[in-house]
Design an enzyme around this catalytic site. Structure first.
Site, PDB file in Angstrom:
ATOM      1  N   TYR A 139      14.015 -23.367  68.847  1.00 20.95           N
ATOM      2  CA  TYR A 139      13.704 -23.216  67.420  1.00 20.95           C
ATOM      3  C   TYR A 139      14.986 -23.246  66.605  1.00 20.95           C
ATOM      4  CZ  TYR A 139      11.959 -20.788  63.176  1.00 20.95           C
ATOM      5  OH  TYR A 139      11.634 -20.426  61.895  1.00 20.95           O
ATOM      6  N   LYS A 167      11.617 -27.422  67.751  1.00 19.03           N
ATOM      7  CA  LYS A 167      11.100 -27.171  66.402  1.00 19.03           C
ATOM      8  C   LYS A 167      12.269 -27.137  65.437  1.00 19.03           C
ATOM      9  CE  LYS A 167       9.264 -23.431  63.527  1.00 19.03           C
ATOM     10  NZ  LYS A 167       8.904 -21.994  63.506  1.00 19.03           N
TER      11      LYS A 167
END
Length: 306
Positions: A139, A167
């Site tokens: 992330y 992400k």
């Protein structure tokens, strides 16, 4: 749900954690929030992320939220848990505990507070990956966490088999293209910023970790599917309606904004744990006005197979 069964595609709301007015954890309300999202057709769930107020929860509370989400998901969609810890050892331990709690995968953030150098950031992810066999989403959210997981850092982790997904919440969609050009389809790519999602889909992302889909899950899933099906005229019409709401996901107070939206549409409570304080005055009025206008102009949704 086994590792192989995770379908890394579609909309995974960054689920909010529900609290009572005294800031105690409300597991029953959290279960209800998750059940409603699953019933509305979301593709997956991310609990204990930024919107889930990960850093406001104790380790025991995080595990309780994971267990509640797994129960509410009823095996219909994967449950991914955020791992956001101060040290690599803490992150390794939480990953292992999350696995025991039955989570399907983990979304790992860089080590918090310390602004690490690129090789340190890479070492953190590599060490967490070595401590678990769960599939991992890396992330990147540089505006919030002051730590940029660049394409070069991710590329250096290509040999870690269980790092499978990336992400990105930088807002720079060219990074998705750079990754494809360099390592092909080695990583599944996910959009992390609500107000850049259609552009991200246009350049090849497979999924969307969405904040505002907590309040408007059917609209979120419909927007995603329209764009994936290259029905861009319909997607853009819905995107234009959605955009004032989606911008709320890019603010420093995004958690308060999203939870207030949930409350206004009857899906959850606006209560956040300090240091996040309730929106007040003109700030609150602005968010309420955005939601009221959106509800007044809420469009009929095209059929996307939901």
């Amino acid at each position: 749900m086994s590792q192989k069964a995770i379908n890394w595609s579609g909309v995974f709301p960054a689920v909010s954690t529900q609290f009572r007015s005294d800031f105690s954890l409300d597991l029953e309300a959290t279960h209800r929030v998750v059940s409603n999202l699953v019933n509305d057709g979301v593709s997956g769930l991310v609990v204990c992320g930024s919107v889930g107020e990960n850093t406001s929860l104790s380790a025991q509370e995080k595990l309780a939220v994971i267990e509640v989400a797994k129960d509410a998901a009823r095996g219909k969609v994967p449950v991914i848990a955020g791992i956001a810890e101060f040290t690599t050892a803490f992150a390794q331990d939480m990953a292992q505990q999350a696995a025991k709690a039955g989570v399907d995968g983990i979304m790992v953030m860089p080590a918090l507070v310390y602004s690490s150098k690129p090789h340190e950031t890479a070492a953190h992810f590599r060490s967490v990956a070595a401590a678990t066999d769960l599939p991992i989403m890396v992330y990147n959210n540089p505006p919030i966490y002051k730590n940029d997981v660049t394409p070069d850092i991710l590329i250096s982790l290509a040999d870690c088999d269980n790092i499978v997904c990336f992400k990105d919440s930088s807002g720079d969609t060219s990074r998705f293209i750079d990754l494809r050009n360099t390592v092909g389809d080695r990583f599944v790519l996910f959009a992390g910023l609500d107000d850049a999602v259609v552009e991200s889909i246009a350049v090849g992302v497979e999924g969307w970790i969405s904040g505002m889909s907590n309040a408007f899950p059917r609209e979120g899933e419909t927007l995603f599917r329209l764009a994936k099906q290259q029905r861009f005229d319909e997607a853009l019409a819905l995107y234009r309606w959605f955009m004032p709401l989606l911008h709320l996901d890019a603010r420093p107070d995004l958690v308060q904004c999203i939870k207030l939206c949930e409350e206004l549409v009857g899906r959850g409570s606006a209560v956040t744990r300090p240091p996040r304080l309730a929106l007040e005055g003109e700030t609150r009025r602005q968010v309420v006005a955005i939601v009221e206008q959106a509800l007044a102009q809420r469009p009929a949704l095209p059929d996307v197979g939901l």
